[in-house]
Design an enzyme around this catalytic site. Structure first.
Site, short mmCIF file in Angstrom:
data_model
loop_
_atom_site.label_atom_id
_atom_site.label_comp_id
_atom_site.label_asym_id
_atom_site.label_seq_id
_atom_site.Cartn_x
_atom_site.Cartn_y
_atom_site.Cartn_z
N ASP A 1 44.73 38.91 41.72
CA ASP A 1 43.48 39.38 41.51
C ASP A 1 42.86 39.28 42.61
OD1 ASP A 1 41.44 40.34 40.14
OD2 ASP A 1 40.55 38.45 39.35
N LYS B 1 40.53 40.46 45.36
CA LYS B 1 39.30 41.31 45.56
C LYS B 1 38.39 40.60 46.51
CE LYS B 1 37.72 39.75 41.23
NZ LYS B 1 37.38 39.89 39.79
N ASN C 1 36.89 37.23 45.84
CA ASN C 1 37.61 35.93 45.89
C ASN C 1 37.90 35.46 47.36
OD1 ASN C 1 37.51 35.83 43.14
ND2 ASN C 1 39.37 36.93 42.80
N ASP D 1 40.06 31.32 43.18
CA ASP D 1 40.26 31.84 41.90
C ASP D 1 41.69 32.21 41.65
OD1 ASP D 1 40.33 32.64 39.39
OD2 ASP D 1 38.76 34.34 39.74
N THR E 1 41.77 43.41 38.56
CA THR E 1 40.68 44.20 38.60
C THR E 1 40.94 45.66 39.00
OG1 THR E 1 39.38 42.30 39.29
CG2 THR E 1 38.23 44.23 39.67
#
Length: 267
Positions: free
Chosen positions: A132, A134, A137, A150, A168
């Site tokens: 994840d 992005k 984070n 995260d 995402t």
């Protein structure tokens, strides 16, 4: 639990909140992620939380958020993490106006993407796939260093195989979007999307419609602005390679011309 005093809410999620907390004896500040057990059980999330805890405890790297304590009571789980006080990387860049100066932006992008590269090389050496990646984070410490945060859907993946569709949308690799087997190379695709966004202000496959985003990813439909530095474009092109077996990634990226001048030993 009683060793800490809990203060303001720093963030809220589906299963609980992150609060500022102070260790009474040392007066040190931390961020406590407080999760409600009942909600986790209802949403069948317990295995993910257990996995996140194990992954966080295994990692120790200057560019990755550190889990300092964990405990539990009847109703809640507590993850006490180091407090990362500098805010999100992208927000700091927007506030500083660096984005309006191409030369300055390149320097900033080079430095922070080098720190992110070190974090990714490290987690992959432990067979941990973040899944994840992005901009939200990527946080900054008070001293201005990058921290990857995260690990809620991170997973141990030692070789490509059948894995869940998660992450995402606009940062997903084509093999995830197409529901194919995947491995840690998905993180390198997301890394490419983040570098693109640093230079262009939005991710390469963004659309308000998830279906359109997924189609753009599969078609590898990328717009290249003229202001994009050629070495950055070359790096992003290699990272955004549809075939994960041909996609670039790993320690050899340190040698890429985009990172020329980076002192890897003293990052």
């Amino acid at each position: 639990i009683d060793d800490f005093e809990y203060g303001q809410i720093l963030g809220e999620g589906a299963f609980g909140q992150v609060r500022l907390c102070v260790h009474k004896a040392t007066e040190l500040q931390y961020a406590a992620k407080v999760l409600k057990k009942e909600k986790l059980i209802k949403a069948k999330q317990t295995k993910y939380v257990k996995s996140e805890k194990e992954i966080l405890l295994e990692m120790d790297h200057p560019n990755i958020s550190k889990l300092c304590y964990t405990f539990t009571d009847e109703k809640k789980l507590y993850f006490v993490l180091e407090l990362i006080s500098g805010g999100e990387l992208f927000e700091c860049i927007i506030k500083s106006n660096v984005a309006n100066d191409n030369k300055e932006l390149k320097k900033v992008a080079q430095f922070y993407m080098a720190q992110m590269l070190e974090a990714l090389i490290y987690i992959h050496s432990l067979n941990i796939c973040h899944r994840d990646l992005k901009p939200e984070n990527l946080m900054l410490t008070g001293s201005g260093n990058l921290k990857l945060v995260d690990f809620g859907i991170a997973k141990k993946i030692d070789r490509p195989g059948p894995n869940t569709f998660c992450g995402t949308a606009e940062y997903l690799a084509p093999e995830v979007v197409s529901n194919n087997e995947y491995g840690i190379m998905v993180d390198w695709w997301s890394y490419g999307c983040i570098i693109y966004e640093l230079f262009c202000g939005k991710s390469p496959f963004y659309s308000s419609s998830m279906a359109v985003t997924c189609q753009k990813i599969v078609d590898r439909d990328i717009y290249w602005p003229k202001t994009m530095p050629p070495d950055a474009k070359d790096l992003i092109n290699g990272l955004l390679t549809t075939d994960p077996e041909k996609r670039i990634g790993g320690p050899e990226l340190r040698k890429h011309p985009f990172f020329k001048g980076i002192d890897w030993k003293n990052l």
